[in-house]
Design an enzyme around this catalytic site. Structure first.
Site, short mmCIF file in Angstrom:
data_model
loop_
_atom_site.label_atom_id
_atom_site.label_comp_id
_atom_site.label_asym_id
_atom_site.label_seq_id
_atom_site.Cartn_x
_atom_site.Cartn_y
_atom_site.Cartn_z
N GLY A 167 -9.36 0.34 -7.75
CA GLY A 167 -10.09 0.21 -6.49
C GLY A 167 -9.83 -1.19 -5.95
O GLY A 167 -8.70 -1.65 -5.88
N ASP A 207 -7.57 -9.39 -1.58
CA ASP A 207 -7.56 -10.80 -1.20
C ASP A 207 -6.40 -11.08 -0.25
O ASP A 207 -5.50 -10.25 -0.09
CB ASP A 207 -7.47 -11.69 -2.44
N GLU A 250 -15.09 24.35 6.63
CA GLU A 250 -14.78 22.97 6.24
C GLU A 250 -13.34 22.60 6.63
O GLU A 250 -13.07 21.48 7.05
CB GLU A 250 -14.99 22.79 4.73
C1 GLA Z 1 -7.19 3.46 -10.46
C2 GLA Z 1 -7.15 3.70 -8.97
C3 GLA Z 1 -7.41 5.15 -8.70
C4 GLA Z 1 -6.38 5.99 -9.39
C5 GLA Z 1 -6.38 5.69 -10.87
C6 GLA Z 1 -5.22 6.37 -11.58
O1 GLA Z 1 -8.45 3.62 -10.97
O2 GLA Z 1 -8.05 2.88 -8.31
O3 GLA Z 1 -7.40 5.40 -7.31
O4 GLA Z 1 -5.11 5.70 -8.83
O5 GLA Z 1 -6.26 4.29 -11.12
O6 GLA Z 1 -5.21 6.10 -12.92
#
Ligand code: GLA
Length: 748
Positions: free
Chosen positions: A530, A535, A615
């Site tokens: 995430g 930065d 949806e």
């Molecule tokens: C991280 C990323 C996710 C996904 C996983 C895959 O956590 O932030 O979005 O890509 O790795 O392992």
């Protein structure tokens, strides 16, 4: 505007459209900071700091009888080391005798058109001959250490960049134990510190508190700018709000361990020192060698936090991002991660892509699990070769099928990491960072590659370069899923081990520079579990960064709100994901999820095959809405209309261009017998007329009443001043997290 030097008073003045930055070389040759703030005209600012003898604040030696001229009291442009200033220091340097000391005296300066660059480090660039550079050379006569203070002045943007080069011009080795990028002394005023803390999946939560008479630190020792303490901080006056008050932004252009200390001293002076974290840092400077401390972007605004943010948004897009995609509309993507995790085949991915293409999605992104032996997160990292059990025949057949649907294809990689269970690790165990004689701490059961080693960077350049050259890949998601512990490089001698952490970042930047220059047509998105490396350093290479692994729209409101203080909407990776949400278990209406994700780069991350027809129709309509509103969302000036601390019921934000404006609102806490929401808009022209031409209320329990009110409101024409000062009352909304989008067109 620009940079002026008054040779009589030896005063440097940096003028931008609305700010002034001033410093002076004093009689003894030291560089004193005089002022940074709202734009001012002439006047002797030296008079602000009359000599005064303060007990226990030592005087410079030549002033020992006269007294009252103390390095511990005067505002400094960059401190020396161990020579009488007891406040936060910028530098710790030791000579061959082990003596820690440095005192810098002015030597020369140069003013040049354009913007300086920093060897090996990301930094702001001059876009249109708009910048000027001031470089001031100072020297410590005892060690021979030269300090070069660099200033990039972007007058129209009210941004001053700063960086530092240290050069050993002496004849003996020196050891840097701390080398900050800047000192910013605010001699007068009392300030709040605004910073952005968090944790994995809960990044950049804004916190604001008055500075105590103490040292307050915002830092990361994780080898990444971190989910925990974003390096961007703001100092603002106690009364500052979104639209008024004096604010200073301090934004390092760096993605590794960092540290900002803010001290309020005995006299009420506030000192900010920002730069590399000094824990476990040291750097050997042999005679003739240089060290460069990363750049920091300073911005000052008297127009409140909102105005400061908008300055950074414009500057980061224009002068930090180098990607050809920085102003381009990014393709609406579908990512398979939350749909399949590690379990997929070519057919699974193609089924997702087919469904997505039929709804208007433009790019299929294949996430983790496509390479090596990677059926879970315990193995395979480092082996960037296709897993043909999942993808028979490799990537090419898959990409061809995706392209045949009219979609682009994107791929996930995590180049800086290695699994113990991988061919790469078996071949090169010494390429991982581990401490001699100790079991390493494992994060997600993986190790960090020693990016300080040129051969590791070369290997990855080659492997990823081949992957990109041989396959029609139009997007890369660049991940980094653990923080750096056990930092020890098997390639560095003992006396240089303190350099490993920063050399790691230099290696990452070298790799990114090579790949992004060689593949300018590939859209790169940064990621670190995430938003663990969100930065300005990363934004030099990646025009967008995955904001958070938390895709719950209600949590994202807080994360995106915090992120918006420093970073533009165009940089925030955001997706609509499945409900109940995989991180929080919460259910939020599909439209509300889209309203939130649209305030980012916009995409989907769920199994579209599980959606009902209704949806699917919504998804199609959302993509059309995003495309219709794209310009105002991504290129508009951004205004926060709510503060979660003060308005816990809802989150509202607005974007404005010269011709239109979009207001987005999510009601997070419905109340019984509630008063309708009302607020004043921002950023409009007082005398212009605006037509409210679209008003959509989205939610599960939206009442006919709100639908009627919305329909009735459409078509109304308001003056800008009415919307700014009398405001708007919204249609009633109830239910779980309903949302609203309201579009205004400026009448000619
Ligand atoms: C991280 C990323 C996710 C996904 C996983 C895959 O956590 O932030 O979005 O890509 O790795 O392992």
């Amino acid at each position: 505007m620009g940079i002026q030097f008054d040779a009589n008073t030896r005063t440097f003045t940096l003028q931008t459209a609305r700010t002034t930055y001033q410093m002076r070389v004093d009689e003894r040759g030291r560089l004193l900071h005089l002022y940074y703030g709202r734009r001012i005209g002439q006047g002797d600012l030296g008079a602000l700091y009359p000599p005064a003898d303060h007990g226990f604040s030592p005087d410079y030696y030549p002033c020992r009888l006269r007294r009252g001229v103390s390095p511990d009291v005067l505002p400094q442009e960059y401190t020396g080391c161990n020579v009488g200033d007891f406040r936060l220091s910028c530098l710790v340097v030791r000579d061959a005798d082990g003596a820690a000391g440095a005192d810098f005296f002015y030597q020369s300066h140069e003013i040049a058109p354009g913007k300086y660059t920093l060897e090996g480090l990301p930094c702001a660039h001059d876009e249109d001959s708009e910048a000027e550079t001031l470089s001031i050379r100072m020297r410590d006569p005892v060690t021979g250490l030269t300090l070069e203070l660099l200033y990039g002045v972007f007058a129209h943007q009210d941004v001053v960049t700063r960086a530092v080069r240290l050069h050993n011009d002496g004849s003996a080795p020196l050891r840097l134990e701390k080398a900050a990028s800047l000192c910013l002394d605010l001699p007068f005023g009392e300030w709040d510190l605004v910073h952005f803390h968090g944790r994995h999946a809960m990044e950049r939560r804004m916190e604001r508190a008055p500075l105590p008479h103490a040292v307050t630190t915002v830092s990361s020792t994780r080898g990444a700018s971190s989910h925990h303490h974003n390096p961007f901080v703001i100092l603002c006056d106690h009364e500052a709000t979104e639209d008024h008050g004096l604010c200073y932004g301090v934004m390092p252009v760096y993605s590794g361990s960092h540290r900002t200390d803010v001290e309020v001293d005995q006299n009420g002076l506030t000192r900010v020192v920002t730069g590399l974290h000094d824990e476990r840092f040291s750097w050997l400077l042999e005679p003739g060698e240089s060290f460069t401390a990363p750049e920091v972007l300073l911005c000052c605004s008297a127009g409140g936090l909102g105005d400061l943010s908008r300055h950074y948004h414009t500057f980061l897009r224009r002068n930090i991002c180098r990607s050809p995609f920085r102003y381009a509309r990014r393709p609406v993507l579908i990512n398979n991660w939350e749909a399949t995790y590690f379990t997929f085949t070519t057919d699974t991915i193609c089924r997702i892509a087919e469904k997505a293409a039929s709804l208007g999605v433009e790019m299929m992104v294949l996430d983790d699990g496509w390479f090596g032996k990677r059926d879970d997160d315990n193995s395979g990292l480092g082996d960037w070769f296709v897993n043909e059990k999942k993808l028979p025949g490799g990537l090419r057949p898959l990409i061809e099928r995706v392209n045949a649907l009219g979609m682009k294809f994107g791929l996930w990689v995590e180049p800086e990491m290695v699994s113990e269970d991988s061919d790469l690790y078996r071949a090169h165990p010494d390429w991982a960072l581990t401490l001699p004689g100790r079991d390493p701490a494992m994060g997600r059961n993986q190790l960090v590659l020693d990016m300080s080693r040129p051969e590791v960077v070369d290997y990855l350049t080659d492997r990823l370069g081949t992957l990109l050259a041989e396959n029609h890949i139009e997007y890369i998601k660049w991940d980094m899923n653990r923080n750096m512990s056990d930092v020890y490089s098997r390639a560095l001698p003992p006396e240089r081990q303190g350099e490993a952490g920063h050399r790691y970042m230099l290696g990452v930047y070298r790799l990114l520079d090579r790949l992004t220059s060689r593949f300018p047509d590939v859209l790169f998105e940064g990621c670190a579990g995430g938003g663990g490396r969100f930065d300005a350093g990363m934004l030099c290479y990646f025009p967008q960064i995955w904001c958070s692994d938390n895709t719950d729209a209600i949590e994202r409101l807080v994360i995106q709100h915090g992120t918006s203080f420093g970073y533009p909407v165009s940089a925030m990776g955001a997706h609509v994901s499945a409900c109940p949400n995989h991180q929080t278990g919460r259910t939020v209406p599909l439209w509300t999820r889209a309203v939130v994700a649209m305030s980012g780069t916009f995409g989907y991350e769920l199994d579209l095959g599980r959606l009902t027809q209704e949806e699917c129709d919504q998804v199609r309509a959302q993509i059309e809405t995003f495309k219709r509103y794209y310009d105002v969302i991504q290129n508009g000036a951004y205004y926060r209309l709510s503060d979660p601390a003060r308005q816990p019921r809802y989150v509202a934000w607005q974007t404005v261009t010269g011709t239109e404006s979009l207001v987005s609102v999510v009601l997070t806490h419905p109340e019984g017998n509630a008063r309708p929401l009302h607020f004043c808009l921002q950023g409009l022209e007082e005398d212009a007329l605006y037509q409210l031409d679209e008003l959509h209320v989205y939610g599960i329990a939206v009442t006919p009443e709100s639908g009627h009110a919305a329909a009735d409101a459409c078509g109304a024409v308001y003056s800008g001043s009415a919307l700014l000062y009398a405001g708007l009352t919204l249609p009633p909304m109830i239910g779980d997290a309903p949302s609203l989008q309201l579009h205004l067109t400026r009448l000619p």
